[in-house]
Design a protein around this motif. Sequence first.
Motif, PDB file in Angstrom:
ATOM      1  N   HIS A 581       0.583  -1.362  -0.478  1.00 29.73           N
ATOM      2  CA  HIS A 581       0.020   0.008  -0.230  1.00 29.73           C
ATOM      3  C   HIS A 581       1.409   1.114  -0.127  1.00 29.73           C
ATOM      4  O   HIS A 581       0.696   1.752   0.567  1.00 29.73           O
ATOM      5  CB  HIS A 581      -1.430  -0.314   1.575  1.00 29.73           C
ATOM      6  CG  HIS A 581      -1.901  -1.048   1.150  1.00 29.73           C
ATOM      7  ND1 HIS A 581      -1.725  -2.627   2.212  1.00 29.73           N
ATOM      8  CD2 HIS A 581      -3.011  -1.549   0.912  1.00 29.73           C
ATOM      9  CE1 HIS A 581      -2.264  -3.283   1.563  1.00 29.73           C
ATOM     10  NE2 HIS A 581      -3.359  -2.641   1.166  1.00 29.73           N
ATOM     11  N   PRO A 583       1.838   5.159  -0.800  1.00 25.36           N
ATOM     12  CA  PRO A 583       1.031   6.172  -1.619  1.00 25.36           C
ATOM     13  C   PRO A 583       1.481   6.345  -2.648  1.00 25.36           C
ATOM     14  O   PRO A 583       2.353   5.984  -3.679  1.00 25.36           O
ATOM     15  CB  PRO A 583       2.396   7.468  -0.493  1.00 25.36           C
ATOM     16  CG  PRO A 583       3.036   7.017   0.632  1.00 25.36           C
ATOM     17  CD  PRO A 583       3.259   4.751   0.251  1.00 25.36           C
ATOM     18  N   ALA A 584       0.138   6.680  -2.948  1.00 22.25           N
ATOM     19  CA  ALA A 584      -0.660   6.927  -4.758  1.00 22.25           C
ATOM     20  C   ALA A 584      -1.037   8.528  -5.530  1.00 22.25           C
ATOM     21  O   ALA A 584      -1.234   8.983  -3.872  1.00 22.25           O
ATOM     22  CB  ALA A 584      -1.312   6.236  -5.063  1.00 22.25           C
ATOM     23  N   ASP A 585      -0.317   9.209  -5.757  1.00 21.10           N
ATOM     24  CA  ASP A 585      -0.531  10.253  -6.404  1.00 21.10           C
ATOM     25  C   ASP A 585      -0.453  11.567  -4.807  1.00 21.10           C
ATOM     26  O   ASP A 585      -1.270  11.320  -4.495  1.00 21.10           O
ATOM     27  CB  ASP A 585      -2.509  10.352  -6.761  1.00 21.10           C
ATOM     28  CG  ASP A 585      -2.806  11.692  -6.901  1.00 21.10           C
ATOM     29  OD1 ASP A 585      -2.110  11.970  -7.158  1.00 21.10           O
ATOM     30  OD2 ASP A 585      -4.057  11.924  -7.016  1.00 21.10           O
ATOM     31  N   THR A 586       0.815  12.143  -4.616  1.00 23.99           N
ATOM     32  CA  THR A 586       0.961  13.052  -3.904  1.00 23.99           C
ATOM     33  C   THR A 586       0.902  14.700  -4.417  1.00 23.99           C
ATOM     34  O   THR A 586       1.344  15.245  -3.244  1.00 23.99           O
ATOM     35  CB  THR A 586       1.552  12.546  -2.828  1.00 23.99           C
ATOM     36  OG1 THR A 586       2.860  12.104  -3.710  1.00 23.99           O
ATOM     37  CG2 THR A 586       1.892  11.069  -2.077  1.00 23.99           C
ATOM     38  N   ALA A 612       3.330  13.180   2.164  1.00 25.42           N
ATOM     39  CA  ALA A 612       2.614  12.447   2.840  1.00 25.42           C
ATOM     40  C   ALA A 612       2.576  11.770   3.852  1.00 25.42           C
ATOM     41  O   ALA A 612       1.779  10.400   4.024  1.00 25.42           O
ATOM     42  CB  ALA A 612       2.675  10.493   1.660  1.00 25.42           C
ATOM     43  N   GLN A 632      -2.227   8.025   2.317  1.00 24.34           N
ATOM     44  CA  GLN A 632      -2.011   6.717   1.154  1.00 24.34           C
ATOM     45  C   GLN A 632      -2.369   7.274  -0.144  1.00 24.34           C
ATOM     46  O   GLN A 632      -2.080   7.025  -1.053  1.00 24.34           O
ATOM     47  CB  GLN A 632      -2.676   6.011   1.531  1.00 24.34           C
ATOM     48  CG  GLN A 632      -2.882   4.546   0.984  1.00 24.34           C
ATOM     49  CD  GLN A 632      -3.098   3.079   1.469  1.00 24.34           C
ATOM     50  OE1 GLN A 632      -2.684   3.076   2.900  1.00 24.34           O
ATOM     51  NE2 GLN A 632      -3.706   2.657   1.047  1.00 24.34           N
ATOM     52  N   SER A 633      -3.697   7.619   0.112  1.00 22.22           N
ATOM     53  CA  SER A 633      -4.207   8.363  -1.658  1.00 22.22           C
ATOM     54  C   SER A 633      -5.071   9.576  -1.076  1.00 22.22           C
ATOM     55  O   SER A 633      -5.342  10.214  -0.559  1.00 22.22           O
ATOM     56  CB  SER A 633      -4.806   7.273  -2.046  1.00 22.22           C
ATOM     57  OG  SER A 633      -6.208   7.416  -1.878  1.00 22.22           O
ATOM     58  N   PRO A 634      -5.484  10.391  -2.191  1.00 20.11           N
ATOM     59  CA  PRO A 634      -6.114  11.306  -1.767  1.00 20.11           C
ATOM     60  C   PRO A 634      -7.428  11.642  -0.889  1.00 20.11           C
ATOM     61  O   PRO A 634      -7.862  12.240  -0.307  1.00 20.11           O
ATOM     62  CB  PRO A 634      -7.032  11.966  -3.397  1.00 20.11           C
ATOM     63  CG  PRO A 634      -5.605  11.518  -3.812  1.00 20.11           C
ATOM     64  CD  PRO A 634      -4.916  10.463  -3.443  1.00 20.11           C
ATOM     65  N   THR A 635      -7.829  10.101  -1.332  1.00 20.34           N
ATOM     66  CA  THR A 635      -9.330   9.843  -0.551  1.00 20.34           C
ATOM     67  C   THR A 635      -9.388   8.948   1.166  1.00 20.34           C
ATOM     68  O   THR A 635     -10.271   8.429   1.279  1.00 20.34           O
ATOM     69  CB  THR A 635     -10.244   9.454  -0.887  1.00 20.34           C
ATOM     70  OG1 THR A 635      -9.784   7.466  -1.329  1.00 20.34           O
ATOM     71  CG2 THR A 635     -10.934  10.214  -2.003  1.00 20.34           C
ATOM     72  N   GLN A 636      -7.890   8.601   0.838  1.00 20.00           N
ATOM     73  CA  GLN A 636      -7.219   7.093   1.718  1.00 20.00           C
ATOM     74  C   GLN A 636      -6.432   8.013   2.931  1.00 20.00           C
ATOM     75  O   GLN A 636      -5.085   8.491   2.675  1.00 20.00           O
ATOM     76  CB  GLN A 636      -6.790   5.935   1.280  1.00 20.00           C
ATOM     77  CG  GLN A 636      -7.673   5.249   0.607  1.00 20.00           C
ATOM     78  CD  GLN A 636      -7.507   3.992  -0.340  1.00 20.00           C
ATOM     79  OE1 GLN A 636      -6.173   4.536  -1.194  1.00 20.00           O
ATOM     80  NE2 GLN A 636      -7.631   3.233  -0.007  1.00 20.00           N
TER      81      GLN A 636
END
Length: 892
Positions: A581, A583-586, A612, A632-636
Amino acid sequence: MVSFRQSKPIGRLYHEVADYDLVIVPDSPLADALNRRLERPHFGPFAITPRRLATRRRETAEDRTAFLEVIDETDLSWKEIAYTVGNVLQCWEYRGSADAILEYDPFDTPATRTVVDIVSSLQTSSRLLEDYEIDVGAAKSVAVVGERQLTNLERSVLPDEYDSIDRFTEDTFGLPAFRIFESPAAIVDAILDTVTRDNADDIGIVLDSSSEYSPLIESALETAEIPYYGGPGFMDDRDHRAFVQLLRCTTAGSDTRVQSVKPLLSCLGATVPVEHDEKRLADADDPETDWLREFIGRADTLTFEETLNAYEDRTGRTLESFRDELDRLGLLAEPITTGAIDRLGFYLETYEVPIDRNNEGVLLADAKSASFVDRPIVFYLGLDEDWTHDSPNRPWVDRDEEYERNIDGFQSLLQSGVERNYLVQDAAGGSPITPCLYFDELVEAEFERFSDLESRRYVRTGRSTGDGFDREPLDADVEPERVETISQSSLNTYANSPRDYCFGRLVETPDKDYFVEGNLFHDFAEFVVNNPGFVDDACLEEVVDAMIEETRAFHRTIDLETQRTRYRIGLETICDYLDEHAPADTTFLTPSSGWGANFFAEYFDRDVDSPATERWFEDGDLRLKGKIDLVQSPTQLVDFKSGNRNSASQVTNHASIDEPSDKPNFQALCYLTYWRRQQPDESLEFTFFHFLETLEDVVAGDATLEDCLTTITYHPVAFDEFVQSRTVFDELREDAANDCNKTFSKTDYETYLAVFDAYNVPRTRDADEMADSPFGEALVERLVDDVGDYKYVRNGCMQAFRHLCSYRKAGYFVEDLDAFERFVDEQLEELNRYRRGEDRFPIDGRAGEPNYRYVNNRDMLLTDTRPTRDGSQSTQAEETLAADAVDSEVNR
């Protein structure tokens, strides 16, 4: 009705005995009082106790003298000697001869015979008393005051002819009203309103020397620089206590904590910050502990004398009286061993070592030792059941006679002085305080507590009550600084106990092992996110070594291998999670949002600059602040936890606003409320990652990451709108329990939706409550009509209610976060009201009595409740110096 017999005033008693040549009295204070009033020249003793008459010296503790003699002449254990000496002397007192104890078979032992032989040969006061005869030629007239209070041994000195003078008249003593206070501290404050350095010689204070009143009054008088005597004993000297603690430290082992030796360190002139309190002394990384640690390391080669010399050299103070006592005990040249230290400790706990006193100032008298106090103003403190004497349970003691003797002493004691003040508490811990047992005999009315008798209440308030005691008001012109934002941890503490929250702002707390470990784990997680691929097996082992070194001071040596395994598994679990998991899209995050230093970044000299991780926020509009471990992501959002895992239902239950939990935890609510401002109209997830949850499973080889995760969802719609959506209907047909799937598969969405058009779905987490609501009844009725009146249909509806409630158990909706925003505003306004001094920070939180597992300042929350004048409940905490400090803080 009071049946106290009137005690003769000391002036009247003196005039009744003034013409006698010799006056025998039961206790020294009465003898001294009569002698001070002697108005004529007199050769030899006038008023005197039998023991002082026989020994021609002030009375000494003969049990200690006998003990010291017996340990020199026998090989009996010190405990056996103390027990046997006590029995021999006590029997001698009641029977009149030393060998009378041998008439009782259970006590006729070789040890007893040995002690009798030794003690009989000593020039003790009992030996001298048994052999003494009053010279009737020199004392032609003899008076005995309070004859019933003399023991058989004391009566043995009386001549054939003497006059017995009663200490009491035939009249009744009118007992003054008890003055009821809210706490011991309030009683001590009241006394200090009266006692000064100028009138100290006129004041007597009677108390149970083993009660909390004793250290309180001694400390208060010392602080006020008012002289006193009769209170502290040999072991009340701080250097004496510290030296014994130094001895015990040498054999206590390596698990000794800094907190347990703080008094000793203070006497040694060492000041150790609070943060080290829970660390092992052997590994405390503070130079202030160096001397003590080095001394303990070489103590096994030292004698008691060498240890005492080392203590004196370190402190610059001389302990000559302690040195003399060690010499008497034959311990000076002995090496320090556990057995020798235990013997010394037993001796000091059993016997009161005599000390030289300056008999000036306030007289402190022990309620169980004195029967008369020769001071014009006398305060009596407590007067509770602890004032009752424990009659010896021995066959040579006539317990009825002993009780009558104690009753006489009690009546006489309570009538000492010209001005008498009985200062008491009425209740503690919600229960009445039982008055001294002797009141049952002397007061004819039925009672359970002091307020059942004639009494007056005194309440400390911020304003005068007419009969109370004023407190200096705080400066009303000082405007306290408002709290504008609050973290989730502070909100949790405040919800559990506002008083604990306030003390948390006033008091430093020690480092905890779980805090240090938690910070290291968090730093590692941040380090891994910022340095993917850097951590291999060799690096991981180095990380474990570093963590062991950082936490070594908290753990026993025997536990270090267990901790090493625990750390290794936790670190590996973190790595596994971040591999899956990452981090994506920071790109949407601002770059400069790191928080504080990172231990492993400094250790490995690497950067941790990802936006992040460890993301600090403070939102003035929401009035919230905090630190997000991982975006972790824009919504997590992810939070790393070293503690035990809670289910989603438990998380939302602990954050309930309408039904407060005794384990308040608003973290998920707080962070989701903030993050929806950053990602409006988006479904959000907040995941707790409990990386130690599968510790045992890893060892067994069947761990999964899913068992470490608890995810709370946020749906950007209202609950009633969400549950009537087509998505939820399809879940009821496909993803719910069997009967629910079967039932809803045989109806259509329009039928389901029609119930929502007619009724509002209740906002509840309880399926039974939903089923009993108009909405629930209507849904069952509609499906029975549409599908058929079958058992599986009704059961399927119940399963549907559980499924709908599960959404609220596992997540939040728009109205939940809106309510939380209002809740935060309300709590902060309430908090600021307390800070302005409009009311005290209460101990009880939103769920009532605090959950003390989550209280950080337990020792300061003194929760013994008692009724106040207006019928409400006050607490001891409101009557302590610490509570006053809270008032100062909120107005600072």
